[in-house]
Design an enzyme around this catalytic site. Structure first.
Site, PDB file in Angstrom:
ATOM      1  N   GLY A   1       0.791  -1.217   0.000  1.00 44.65           N
ATOM      2  CA  GLY A   1       0.000   0.000   0.000  1.00 44.65           C
ATOM      3  C   GLY A   1       0.821   1.263   0.000  1.00 44.65           C
ATOM      4  O   GLY A   1       0.556   2.200  -0.766  1.00 44.65           O
TER       5      GLY A   1
ATOM      6  N   GLN B   1      -7.117  -3.049  -4.146  1.00 43.49           N
ATOM      7  CA  GLN B   1      -7.900  -1.923  -3.646  1.00 43.49           C
ATOM      8  C   GLN B   1      -7.033  -0.746  -3.243  1.00 43.49           C
ATOM      9  O   GLN B   1      -7.490   0.380  -3.155  1.00 43.49           O
ATOM     10  CB  GLN B   1      -8.754  -2.421  -2.458  1.00 43.49           C
ATOM     11  CG  GLN B   1      -9.354  -1.381  -1.559  1.00 43.49           C
ATOM     12  CD  GLN B   1      -8.578  -1.246  -0.246  1.00 43.49           C
ATOM     13  OE1 GLN B   1      -7.516  -1.846  -0.054  1.00 43.49           O
ATOM     14  NE2 GLN B   1      -9.115  -0.446   0.658  1.00 43.49           N
TER      15      GLN B   1
ATOM     16  N   ASP C   1       3.830  -3.115   7.673  1.00 40.91           N
ATOM     17  CA  ASP C   1       2.690  -2.966   8.565  1.00 40.91           C
ATOM     18  C   ASP C   1       2.765  -3.885   9.781  1.00 40.91           C
ATOM     19  O   ASP C   1       1.746  -4.219  10.374  1.00 40.91           O
ATOM     20  CB  ASP C   1       1.374  -3.206   7.813  1.00 40.91           C
ATOM     21  CG  ASP C   1       1.197  -4.659   7.381  1.00 40.91           C
ATOM     22  OD1 ASP C   1       2.193  -5.429   7.457  1.00 40.91           O
ATOM     23  OD2 ASP C   1       0.093  -5.035   6.981  1.00 40.91           O
TER      24      ASP C   1
ATOM     25  N   CYS D   1      -3.466  -3.989   9.134  1.00 42.03           N
ATOM     26  CA  CYS D   1      -4.413  -3.586   8.094  1.00 42.03           C
ATOM     27  C   CYS D   1      -5.234  -4.783   7.621  1.00 42.03           C
ATOM     28  O   CYS D   1      -6.399  -4.638   7.250  1.00 42.03           O
ATOM     29  CB  CYS D   1      -3.678  -2.951   6.927  1.00 42.03           C
ATOM     30  SG  CYS D   1      -2.956  -1.341   7.313  1.00 42.03           S
TER      31      CYS D   1
ATOM     32  N   CYS E   1     -11.007 -17.198  14.367  1.00 45.02           N
ATOM     33  CA  CYS E   1     -10.989 -15.814  13.889  1.00 45.02           C
ATOM     34  C   CYS E   1     -10.652 -15.852  12.400  1.00 45.02           C
ATOM     35  O   CYS E   1     -11.056 -16.779  11.703  1.00 45.02           O
ATOM     36  CB  CYS E   1     -10.007 -14.951  14.686  1.00 45.02           C
ATOM     37  SG  CYS E   1      -8.291 -15.502  14.573  1.00 45.02           S
TER      38      CYS E   1
END
Length: 386
Positions: free
Chosen positions: A50, A81, A139, A197, A344
């Site tokens: 990103g 995205q 990240d 993220c 999860c």
């Protein structure tokens, strides 16, 4: 803080380079001298995701002569995205190779060097030693501390950026001239407290804002123009559309960085308590499917957030977010008379929830390794992943 130019200027610019960079050359603060410094600079981007996407694209367009990329991942559809250096046709390809091809399309004059490896304590000093400036777009906390400590040991400046949902942060760290990352964040947060993220999401265009600021700081450092963010933390709120800066000073009592450490252990990706709880109490998605097919009576608990549950869920799972379990508010909803199976997205949050459940006295509890992602990739491939 104003700093001298990071690199010496190249000997000259070709006619093609003069044409390409003409809008830089007519800026008095950049000019021929600044553009020659950009040409002579070697910049390493840690990550081609990103933040790495806009950083690499704009530094390539700006004429940074050598761009290195540390990246071991492949392009996934969920990357598109926000990771604008990659396209639909790149899905499944090496991110490093995809980024290289995009850079060459923007500026064929750039020397692109790929380091398709996971950055660690064994290779970081050798890789970083080949570059003048590091731009960190990772990240996870383990890599952030690794990048910082390596830069301190090599006396390298680096531009750091961070994004999460609608918020971003940017700063410049250079231990010789100002603070380093440990002066801002001496220790990492407790495991599981700050979602990545991948767990919490990020507004795609936020990457462009923060990445462009990182690229701007890189250009300023290379050419020696303007005031850098060294000694300042810039905080951006996309929802409020506000920028604010916070002063960052060196910690006079901070421990000196004398070598590299085990950063996974230092950051504790999963807490020791969760690791202990999961030992012997972890099942695979195949075992979960066998339990379902055998008609066993158990309670399947999904500890993700409601918006994640709406994207995809394992059939029969009851949603109880992790924080509700850790706070104790949801413990009364858990059954006492049958086994509990927690899951999860990938298994990290469910391990933390498992520790809390076991501490509350629910002994017959396990969690699912790989979570709903493993279920969607191994058991029911018709389900989406995210």
């Amino acid at each position: 803080m104003s700093l001298p130019p990071l690199v010496e200027p190249a000997a000259d610019l070709s006619i093609d380079e003069v044409r390409r960079y003409s809008r830089h050359l007519i800026i008095p603060d950049v000019g021929m001298d600044g553009q020659k410094r950009l040409k002579n600079a070697k910049v390493l981007a840690v990550g081609a995701g990103g933040l790495g996407s806009p950083v690499l694209m704009y530094l390539a367009a700006a004429g940074v002569g050598t761009l290195g990329i540390v990246e071991f991942d492949t392009v996934d559809e969920s990357n598109l995205q926000r990771q604008i250096i990659h396209g639909q046709s790149d899905v499944g390809r090496s991110k490093a190779e995809s980024a290289r091809d995009s850079i060459k399309e923007i500026n064929p004059l750039i020397d692109v060097r790929l380091h398709e490896t996971r950055l660690d304590s064994d290779n970081v000093l050798d890789i970083f030693g080949q570059y003048d400036l590091i731009v960190d777009g990772t990240d996870n906390f383990a890599t952030r501390y690794l990048v910082n400590d390596a830069c301190v040991l090599l006396n390298k400046p680096y531009v750091w950026g961070s994004i999460y949902r609608f918020d971003g942060q940017v700063s410049v760290f250079w231990n010789e001239h100002g603070p380093n990352y440990r002066d801002l964040y001496p220790v990492p947060p407790p495991p599981g407290m700050v979602p990545s993220c991948a767990e919490g999401g990020v507004l795609g265009v936020l990457c462009a804002t923060i990445g462009a600021i990182q690229a701007t700081e890189a250009v300023k450092l290379i050419t020696g123009i303007g005031e850098t963010l060294l000694g300042r933390l810039m905080v951006y709120d996309a929802l409020e559309m506000t920028f604010r800066t916070i002063k960052v000073r060196k910690d006079p009592e901070g421990d000196p960085i004398t070598g590299l450490i085990d950063y996974e252990a230092f950051c504790g990706v999963v807490s020791a308590e969760a690791q202990e709880a999961a030992a012997g109490s972890t099942i695979t998605v195949d075992e979960l499917k066998d339990m379902m097919d055998a008609g066993k009576d158990f309670e399947l608990i999904d500890v993700r957030e409601p918006n994640e549950y709406e994207i995809v869920s394992i059939p029969g799972a009851k949603l109880i977010p992790k924080d509700e379990i850790l706070s104790g508010r949801a413990l009364a909803e858990l059954p006492q008379d049958k086994p509990i199976v927690l899951h999860c997205k990938t298994g990290v949050r469910s391990a933390e929830a498992l520790a809390a459940v076991k501490n509350a006295g629910f002994k017959d509890a396990v969690h699912v390794q790989g979570g709903v992602t493993a279920w969607a990739t191994r058991i029911d491939k018709a389900l989406p992943t995210y």
